[in-house]
Motif scaffolding. Structure first.
Motif, PDB file in Angstrom:
ATOM      1  N   ALA A 123       0.831  -1.204   0.000  1.00 52.53           N
ATOM      2  CA  ALA A 123       0.000   0.000   0.000  1.00 52.53           C
ATOM      3  C   ALA A 123       0.864   1.253   0.000  1.00 52.53           C
ATOM      4  O   ALA A 123       0.554   2.236  -0.687  1.00 52.53           O
ATOM      5  N   ALA A 124       1.962   1.247   0.765  1.00 53.27           N
ATOM      6  CA  ALA A 124       2.860   2.406   0.791  1.00 53.27           C
ATOM      7  C   ALA A 124       3.528   2.592  -0.570  1.00 53.27           C
ATOM      8  O   ALA A 124       3.720   3.727  -1.031  1.00 53.27           O
ATOM      9  N   SER A 125       3.875   1.495  -1.225  1.00 56.75           N
ATOM     10  CA  SER A 125       4.467   1.594  -2.558  1.00 56.75           C
ATOM     11  C   SER A 125       3.479   2.181  -3.568  1.00 56.75           C
ATOM     12  O   SER A 125       3.859   2.965  -4.444  1.00 56.75           O
ATOM     13  N   ARG A 126       2.208   1.824  -3.426  1.00 60.34           N
ATOM     14  CA  ARG A 126       1.196   2.387  -4.327  1.00 60.34           C
ATOM     15  C   ARG A 126       1.041   3.882  -4.115  1.00 60.34           C
ATOM     16  O   ARG A 126       0.757   4.633  -5.056  1.00 60.34           O
ATOM     17  N   ILE A 127       1.233   4.333  -2.877  1.00 66.81           N
ATOM     18  CA  ILE A 127       1.194   5.772  -2.616  1.00 66.81           C
ATOM     19  C   ILE A 127       2.335   6.459  -3.358  1.00 66.81           C
ATOM     20  O   ILE A 127       2.149   7.493  -4.005  1.00 66.81           O
ATOM     21  N   GLU A 128       3.546   5.887  -3.255  1.00 68.04           N
ATOM     22  CA  GLU A 128       4.687   6.481  -3.937  1.00 68.04           C
ATOM     23  C   GLU A 128       4.493   6.464  -5.453  1.00 68.04           C
ATOM     24  O   GLU A 128       4.894   7.397  -6.154  1.00 68.04           O
TER      25      GLU A 128
END
Length: 483
Positions: free
Chosen positions: A82-87
């Motif tokens: 999920a954090a990677s999708r934010i980036e």
């Protein structure tokens, strides 16, 4: 030269004026939902304490659970995804902003020529030169299409932020659920072992009574069969315990069984000493991250209509260049040159067979679908809370009834065993009362576990505001943007 300068001077104010004209497409207006002011079931009084709901699990005062959650938030793979999708969404937003700005390019080149005369004593000459230039291009946002593209990218980015908060809430709830199920199964296992000891004592009593002929072989066989039945159940419970430990390991981003040493020791069920902030249905618009993500999807789809609408209108682009050069090195006088150019281009599609209008129609239908999705997400959120309230109330009633049931079954068993020893009743009464006592104890352990699980369902259904999440992350030293 004068004609070009005049056209440029006319084009610049025209572009600047047009770029501030209007923004096509609908502006987003938050929909108003006709929500009932209260939930259908009466909200129960769970606890008087109102804990920090960014860390609601800590009201159990269970250090092992708090440690597991801290490890999960640091290492859970779903959170990292999920954090990677934010980036990714952040990078897309930067790309959209950059693509809508001024594009600048540069070039440098050089050349050298050698010439030889045709005379018998001909001489050679070398001519060296270079040229360097800068060019730029900028498309004016005359109709606001670029602004709408920025709105789409920003909404998509924020949607991923809220989806990460939803994963955050889900991960915590899953860790707590598996931990509760683990402790509940361990409690059932301990109760079953106590019942096994009690049943073995009963079997010994039958053996003693057989010596003077006060009990039969049938009674002994029944007593031993009951012991075997209980022994057969214990491995099943151990399997459930092992599965819960493995599931917790996966949630913590580790191999199954990695935390067995911390979980294998029997611990009591953690009990919540605080109440979730249930509030009213309208509060879910603020607290549930999945609801907020659904609204951002609607915002993005609404802005996309403006992006497609802007394609209907002419596009105004400004192109310019500046070039410097020098020739003559090695042959004589050096000739330096400087050249600048600027121009404006209006690009308009006169006929496309309705393709652009079709794109607008598609965007409008996608926005309509996003609205229905937003509404559906909100209704499901309300259903989650109401179902959790019903589940909690039912679990409380079931637990309270089973507490009385266990008490009565224990009295019945003790009375039947005394009467059997005194010869006032047969062994079937003892077996039946002991079997029902064992089952009622198991049912009570299940009910106590279910009550804790329903409490977790309430916390998860109510949701956590982003302020709660970020506040906890800051206290725990967790960078939520990087997982």
């Amino acid at each position: 030269m004068s004609v070009k300068r005049l056209s440029i001077c006319c084009a610049l104010p025209l572009m600047i004026g047009l770029s501030a004209c209007q923004t096509v497409g609908p502006d987003y207006v938050a929909p108003k939902f006709d929500l009932v002011g209260a939930y259908t079931p009466a909200v129960p009084v769970i606890a008087a304490n109102q804990a920090d709901h960014g860390r609601w699990w800590e009201s159990t005062r269970d250090p092992v659970l708090s440690e597991l959650i801290a490890l999960g938030l640091a290492n859970n793979l779903d959170l990292r995804i999920a954090a990677s999708r934010i980036e990714e969404a952040r990078a897309v937003a930067r790309g959209v902003s950059g693509a809508n700005g001024i594009e600048v390019g540069a070039s440098v080149n050089g050349d050298a020529e050698r010439g030889t005369s045709s005379r018998e004593r001909g001489s050679q000459t070398t001519d060296i030169g270079y040229r360097a230039g800068i060019d730029f291009s900028w498309t004016a946002d005359v109709w606001g299409g670029q602004q709408r593209e920025d709105e789409v990218a920003l909404a998509d980015y924020l949607e991923q932020v809220y989806l990460r908060e939803d994963v955050y809430l889900t991960v915590i709830a899953d860790i707590v659920r598996n931990y509760i199920e683990l402790r509940g199964t361990q409690k059932r296992q301990e109760l079953l072992r106590s019942s096994l000891d009690l049943q073995r004592q009963t079997s010994n009593i039958v053996e003693v009574r057989m010596q003077p002929g006060l009990a039969s072989e049938l009674d002994l066989s029944r007593a031993r069969a009951e012991v075997s039945d209980i022994e057969a159940t214990l491995p099943t419970l151990q399997t459930d315990i092992d599965r819960s430990i493995n599931a917790i390991g996966i949630l913590l981003g580790a191999q199954p069984g990695s935390y067995r040493d911390r979980l294998v020791d029997v611990q009591p069920l953690p009990e919540f000493d605080s109440a979730p902030p249930i509030g009213i249905p309208a509060d879910l618009l603020r607290r549930r991250p999945d609801v907020r993500a659904a609204e951002l999807s609607l915002i993005s789809a609404t802005a996309e209509i403006g992006v497609q609408t802007a394609d209907l209108y002419p596009e105004l682009t400004l192109d310019g260049s500046l070039a410097l050069g020098a020739t003559g090195y090695g042959t004589g006088p050096i000739v330096r040159t400087a050249m600048a150019a600027i121009g404006a281009l209006i690009d308009a599609t006169l006929y496309d067979g309705g393709a652009r209008q079709a794109d607008i129609d598609v965007a409008e239908q996608q926005a309509q679908q996003a609205f229905y999705g937003y509404q559906q997400t909100l209704l499901v959120a309300i259903q989650d809370v109401e179902s959790a309230i019903y589940g909690y109330v039912g679990a409380v009633q079931q637990r309270d009834s089973l507490i009385s049931s266990v008490q009565y079954h224990r009295q019945a068993f003790e009375q039947s065993r005394v009467r059997y020893v005194q010869g006032l009743s047969n062994f079937l009464d003892v077996l039946d009362s002991q079997r029902t006592l064992t089952q009622s104890q198991q049912d009570l352990a299940d009910a106590e576990t279910d009550l804790e699980l329903e409490t977790i369902n309430l916390y998860a259904a109510v949701g956590l505001s982003v302020d709660d999440v970020e506040r906890y992350a800051d206290k725990a030293g967790i960078d939520m943007n990087n997982g």
